[in-house]
Design a protein around this motif. Structure first.
Motif, PDB file in Angstrom:
ATOM      1  N   LEU A 189     -61.189 -65.379  60.979  1.00 43.94           N
ATOM      2  CA  LEU A 189     -62.651 -65.282  61.053  1.00 43.94           C
ATOM      3  C   LEU A 189     -63.346 -66.629  60.952  1.00 43.94           C
ATOM      4  N   PHE A 190     -62.583 -67.716  60.800  1.00 45.85           N
ATOM      5  CA  PHE A 190     -63.172 -69.057  60.838  1.00 45.85           C
ATOM      6  C   PHE A 190     -63.008 -69.611  62.242  1.00 45.85           C
ATOM      7  N   ASP A 191     -64.115 -69.817  62.913  1.00 41.78           N
ATOM      8  CA  ASP A 191     -64.099 -70.275  64.316  1.00 41.78           C
ATOM      9  C   ASP A 191     -64.167 -71.802  64.343  1.00 41.78           C
ATOM     10  N   TYR A 192     -63.002 -72.433  64.213  1.00 39.17           N
ATOM     11  CA  TYR A 192     -62.966 -73.897  64.178  1.00 39.17           C
ATOM     12  C   TYR A 192     -63.436 -74.487  65.506  1.00 39.17           C
ATOM     13  N   GLU A 193     -63.000 -73.911  66.625  1.00 37.04           N
ATOM     14  CA  GLU A 193     -63.321 -74.490  67.934  1.00 37.04           C
ATOM     15  C   GLU A 193     -64.831 -74.513  68.168  1.00 37.04           C
ATOM     16  N   TRP A 194     -65.523 -73.433  67.800  1.00 34.14           N
ATOM     17  CA  TRP A 194     -66.980 -73.414  67.939  1.00 34.14           C
ATOM     18  C   TRP A 194     -67.612 -74.416  66.991  1.00 34.14           C
ATOM     19  N   THR A 195     -67.106 -74.471  65.761  1.00 32.14           N
ATOM     20  CA  THR A 195     -67.643 -75.393  64.756  1.00 32.14           C
ATOM     21  C   THR A 195     -67.505 -76.833  65.223  1.00 32.14           C
TER      22      THR A 195
ATOM     23  N   THR B 220     -39.167 -68.826  62.196  1.00 30.14           N
ATOM     24  CA  THR B 220     -39.240 -68.411  63.593  1.00 30.14           C
ATOM     25  C   THR B 220     -40.445 -68.912  64.374  1.00 30.14           C
ATOM     26  N   LYS B 221     -41.481 -69.423  63.682  1.00 34.90           N
ATOM     27  CA  LYS B 221     -42.697 -69.817  64.383  1.00 34.90           C
ATOM     28  C   LYS B 221     -43.208 -71.171  63.915  1.00 34.90           C
ATOM     29  N   PRO B 222     -43.630 -72.023  64.856  1.00 37.51           N
ATOM     30  CA  PRO B 222     -44.387 -73.202  64.434  1.00 37.51           C
ATOM     31  C   PRO B 222     -45.729 -72.741  63.875  1.00 37.51           C
ATOM     32  N   PHE B 223     -46.212 -73.376  62.806  1.00 39.43           N
ATOM     33  CA  PHE B 223     -47.483 -72.954  62.225  1.00 39.43           C
ATOM     34  C   PHE B 223     -48.629 -73.419  63.101  1.00 39.43           C
ATOM     35  N   GLU B 224     -49.507 -72.505  63.443  1.00 37.37           N
ATOM     36  CA  GLU B 224     -50.736 -72.809  64.161  1.00 37.37           C
ATOM     37  C   GLU B 224     -51.855 -71.982  63.559  1.00 37.37           C
ATOM     38  N   PRO B 225     -52.952 -72.583  63.119  1.00 34.55           N
ATOM     39  CA  PRO B 225     -54.091 -71.780  62.662  1.00 34.55           C
ATOM     40  C   PRO B 225     -54.629 -70.957  63.823  1.00 34.55           C
ATOM     41  N   PRO B 226     -55.221 -69.795  63.560  1.00 34.57           N
ATOM     42  CA  PRO B 226     -55.811 -69.008  64.642  1.00 34.57           C
ATOM     43  C   PRO B 226     -56.827 -69.816  65.438  1.00 34.57           C
ATOM     44  N   GLN B 227     -56.878 -69.543  66.736  1.00 39.40           N
ATOM     45  CA  GLN B 227     -57.770 -70.274  67.628  1.00 39.40           C
ATOM     46  C   GLN B 227     -58.726 -69.318  68.334  1.00 39.40           C
ATOM     47  N   THR B 228     -59.819 -69.876  68.833  1.00 35.78           N
ATOM     48  CA  THR B 228     -60.761 -69.131  69.661  1.00 35.78           C
ATOM     49  C   THR B 228     -61.015 -69.928  70.932  1.00 35.78           C
ATOM     50  N   ASP B 229     -61.838 -69.362  71.817  1.00 34.63           N
ATOM     51  CA  ASP B 229     -62.180 -70.098  73.041  1.00 34.63           C
ATOM     52  C   ASP B 229     -63.383 -71.010  72.853  1.00 34.63           C
ATOM     53  N   GLY B 230     -63.960 -71.027  71.639  1.00 38.88           N
ATOM     54  CA  GLY B 230     -65.072 -71.924  71.344  1.00 38.88           C
ATOM     55  C   GLY B 230     -66.425 -71.408  71.790  1.00 38.88           C
ATOM     56  N   SER B 231     -66.466 -70.227  72.371  1.00 44.98           N
ATOM     57  CA  SER B 231     -67.731 -69.688  72.883  1.00 44.98           C
ATOM     58  C   SER B 231     -68.565 -69.029  71.800  1.00 44.98           C
ATOM     59  N   GLY B 232     -67.952 -68.760  70.660  1.00 46.05           N
ATOM     60  CA  GLY B 232     -68.623 -68.011  69.609  1.00 46.05           C
ATOM     61  C   GLY B 232     -68.273 -66.535  69.626  1.00 46.05           C
ATOM     62  N   ASN B 233     -67.577 -66.103  70.684  1.00 52.60           N
ATOM     63  CA  ASN B 233     -67.111 -64.721  70.768  1.00 52.60           C
ATOM     64  C   ASN B 233     -65.754 -64.625  70.076  1.00 52.60           C
ATOM     65  N   ILE B 234     -65.730 -63.970  68.935  1.00 52.40           N
ATOM     66  CA  ILE B 234     -64.476 -63.903  68.169  1.00 52.40           C
ATOM     67  C   ILE B 234     -63.878 -62.496  68.193  1.00 52.40           C
ATOM     68  N   ARG B 235     -64.223 -61.675  69.197  1.00 51.36           N
ATOM     69  CA  ARG B 235     -63.755 -60.293  69.193  1.00 51.36           C
ATOM     70  C   ARG B 235     -62.234 -60.168  69.111  1.00 51.36           C
ATOM     71  N   PRO B 236     -61.453 -60.954  69.878  1.00 52.71           N
ATOM     72  CA  PRO B 236     -59.994 -60.831  69.734  1.00 52.71           C
ATOM     73  C   PRO B 236     -59.528 -61.154  68.308  1.00 52.71           C
ATOM     74  N   ASN B 237     -60.095 -62.212  67.730  1.00 51.45           N
ATOM     75  CA  ASN B 237     -59.719 -62.573  66.363  1.00 51.45           C
ATOM     76  C   ASN B 237     -60.180 -61.521  65.361  1.00 51.45           C
ATOM     77  N   LEU B 238     -61.357 -60.950  65.617  1.00 49.77           N
ATOM     78  CA  LEU B 238     -61.878 -59.925  64.718  1.00 49.77           C
ATOM     79  C   LEU B 238     -60.959 -58.707  64.710  1.00 49.77           C
ATOM     80  N   ARG B 239     -60.452 -58.318  65.885  1.00 48.58           N
ATOM     81  CA  ARG B 239     -59.530 -57.176  65.945  1.00 48.58           C
ATOM     82  C   ARG B 239     -58.257 -57.466  65.158  1.00 48.58           C
ATOM     83  N   THR B 240     -57.740 -58.665  65.320  1.00 48.03           N
ATOM     84  CA  THR B 240     -56.522 -59.035  64.586  1.00 48.03           C
ATOM     85  C   THR B 240     -56.774 -59.039  63.083  1.00 48.03           C
ATOM     86  N   ALA B 241     -57.912 -59.598  62.678  1.00 47.17           N
ATOM     87  CA  ALA B 241     -58.242 -59.650  61.254  1.00 47.17           C
ATOM     88  C   ALA B 241     -58.349 -58.251  60.668  1.00 47.17           C
ATOM     89  N   LEU B 242     -59.040 -57.330  61.363  1.00 46.73           N
ATOM     90  CA  LEU B 242     -59.214 -55.978  60.842  1.00 46.73           C
ATOM     91  C   LEU B 242     -57.883 -55.233  60.783  1.00 46.73           C
TER      92      LEU B 242
END
Length: 628
Positions: A352-358, A406-428
């Motif tokens: 839920l933290f949108d770094y790319e938009w920030t 098994t995974k390289p660590f990557e913080p969640p990302q967004t497209d930077g548009s301010g639309n976080i719906r995909p991330n919101l679904r994952t968070a919920l």
């Protein structure tokens, strides 16, 4: 984040730790283990860059003129000049009056040179270290610095000082005077290779001042606004409680001509003025009331310097590359709180933290996303674990998240548009797995029916613009998050007592991690007031990997162990990573010069810069012509 309160302790307890390679003249050895020989420095590998006859560090100007007063600003307030205890809010620069046994080199990773100590001897098995003091070492009141002062300083800091010292000195069995000017520190075993270097960082305090010299006994554990006598390059000469203080260069400083100090400490006076509003600080700088600032605000850097003084060259803006590890700046979860005890909840809130938009909208494209607790260094984990890391991690399979392997660590990302719906679904989805469900506009605990709510504690009002968009995203998930801004004293008190839900902190790291990792992550420190284990981590795997870091016999092993520790911490989702950078953005009135070669590690403004007489005169003439 700017330093507040006890953050000054990080400067006193310098974190450039090292594994020792002792260089000292052969001496009698009451401990039995054979010493290495040499004299002037300790380094982890090979030989020091600077030999016994070196004249000055490469990153200084040995002919820099002395003189001038500089005016600096700091935020908040202070009520103590004692930087060695937990109580109170310590004044900026409070460590300047105090010398240590050794001093770090700003262009080497793991090397320290004798300051109060003339020679350094380390046992072959690393079970002890001996420092022999320089005979000319003096406190500001003229009293000699003695072996008794060193032993007393160690015992007092361990028993009455900030809890951090007890962690640092946990494996030191004893300190004893073993000669007229010699002090020997004996260790529990030789398995902690950095201990000789840690003891070299010991600030030496005047025993006679605290134990009474005809003027009464002084309580070390109490806050004080009376300057403490030191032996360093500066003394405090003016104090306005909570408002300002002035340091004056000690003209007859006993160590001014030592090679380690040549070209350093050039300002005659250093003034710190306290402000309670960061916008006022910026305006005061542009008006000439402040001489120098490190710019932490991307908004200010990009938009705030379009003023005549900059256009006319009276204010200089400069970006200085550095190789300092940047650690981790982040939203830190207090996992002691039930709401953040579940790893899945902490992971969900990362979405839920949108770094790319920030970054695009609030940071003007500056800074880099932080993906490691040891960012901007070779210590940071990247990709999948190396075979060497896997050797350390395999015994803990099943006790750490499988993603570690098994995974390289990557913080969640967004497209930077301010639309976080995909991330919101994952968070919920993650929150539902953890026992939380969105009903209407509220995220409710499925067992208790209680809504998820927490407070984000701030000390800097200017961070509100970063936090507000995050709070709005939390609200979209039905989470009630409140922002609370408090003053520095209250903030430090709440941090020391872990009285917070979430804070923004910068977790500093060094080029050579070691004992301080216990204070950051160890279970035993999680409930001890004043530790830096703000997240409340209690994980036996983390404790075991800390031991691997501390006991690493060489640099390669240290890097491997640190990367393994980094992975486990990252996949624990104890923080929401923010950003860092590999440049320092500084602005200053054009009356200073600095060496052509900068230190690799550290800015060293009060250490190596100087007031340039020609520039200073030119700026003064300009000001006189502009005066009405």
């Amino acid at each position: 984040m700017r330093k507040t309160g006890k953050a000054i302790l990080a400067a006193v307890m310098c974190l450039y730790l090292a594994e020792p390679f002792a260089v000292a003249h052969a001496q009698s050895n009451p401990q039995g283990a054979a010493p290495k020989t040499g004299g002037h420095a300790v380094t982890a590998h090979g030989t020091p860059k600077y030999g016994p006859d070196f004249q000055h560090f490469d990153y200084v100007n040995p002919d820099a003129p002395k003189g001038g007063e500089i005016k600096l600003a700091t935020y908040g307030s202070f009520d103590s000049l004692n930087p060695f205890i937990l109580r109170g809010s310590t004044a900026a620069g409070a460590s300047l009056p105090f010398d240590t046994l050794t001093v770090e080199s700003g262009d080497e990773v793991l090397t320290r040179y004798g300051l109060l100590a003339e020679t350094i001897t380390v046992a072959e098995d690393r079970s002890w270290v001996r420092f022999t003091l320089r005979p000319q070492a003096r406190f500001h009141d003229g009293a000699p610095v003695t072996a008794d002062d060193v032993v007393w300083s160690f015992e007092t800091l361990r028993d009455k000082g900030h809890p951090l010292y007890r962690t640092y000195y946990a494996d030191v069995v004893k300190a004893e005077k073993t000669g007229e000017r010699a002090i020997t520190f004996t260790f529990r075993d030789g398995g902690n290779p950095e201990l000789p270097v840690i003891m070299g960082q010991l600030p030496v305090l005047p025993k006679h001042v605290f134990e009474g010299n005809g003027s009464g006994v002084r309580d070390f554990a109490s806050t004080t606004l009376d300057p403490i006598v030191g032996s360093g390059p500066y003394r405090i000469v003016e104090v306005q409680p909570g408002r300002s203080l002035v340091f004056e260069r000690v003209q007859d400083w006993w160590a001014k001509d030592l090679p380690v100090n040549r070209g350093r400490y050039n300002f005659d006076r250093i003034r710190f003025d306290y402000y309670r509003d960061l916008d006022v600080v910026f305006e005061a700088f542009k008006a000439g009331a402040i001489d120098f600032r490190v710019e932490h605000s991307s908004k200010n850097w990009v938009t705030g310097y379009d003023v005549p003084a900059v256009r006319d060259g009276h204010i200089v803006r400069e970006e200085i590359k550095h190789q300092d590890p940047q650690g981790m700046q982040a939203f830190v979860f207090n996992s002691r709180r039930p709401v953040f005890a579940d790893r899945k909840v902490r992971e969900a809130l990362n979405y839920l933290f949108d770094y790319e938009w920030t970054r695009a909208n609030l940071s003007y494209g500056l800074f880099q996303r932080t993906k490691s607790f040891f960012s901007n260094s070779e210590l940071a984990s990247t990709g999948l674990p190396s075979p060497e890391e896997l050797t350390l991690l395999e015994p803990f399979r099943g006790k750490v998240p499988e993603e570690v392997f098994t995974k390289p660590f990557e913080p969640p990302q967004t497209d930077g548009s301010g639309n976080i719906r995909p991330n919101l679904r994952t968070a919920l989805s993650l929150l539902k797995e953890a026992g939380w469900e969105l009903k209407g506009n509220k995220l409710l605990n499925t067992k208790t029916g209680e809504p998820m709510r927490f407070e984000i504690l701030l000390v800097q009002p200017d961070m509100d613009r970063i936090v507000q968009p995050f709070v709005r995203n939390l609200e979209r998930a039905g989470i009630e998050a409140a922002i609370r801004v408090v003053d520095t004293a209250q903030y430090q008190n709440r941090i020391d007592r872990y009285d917070f839900d979430m804070v923004i902190q910068r977790i500093l790291q060094s080029t050579s991690p070691g004992n301080e990792q216990r204070d950051y992550w160890q279970a035993a420190r999680a409930d001890q007031p004043g530790s830096r284990n703000l997240a409340g981590i209690k994980d036996p795997v983390v404790d075991a990997l800390i031991d691997k870091v501390i006991q690493a016999p060489d640099r390669e092993s240290l890097v491997t162990a640190t990367r393994a520790l980094d992975r486990v911490l990252l996949w624990g989702w104890y923080v929401i990573p923010q950003w860092h950078d590999d440049v320092r953005r500084v602005a200053y009135w054009n009356r200073f010069s600095h060496p052509a070669v900068a230190p690799k590690y550290g800015l060293a403004f009060t250490d190596t810069w100087w007031v340039d007489p020609e520039k200073n005169a030119k700026l003064a003439n300009t000001a006189r012509r502009a005066a009405p």
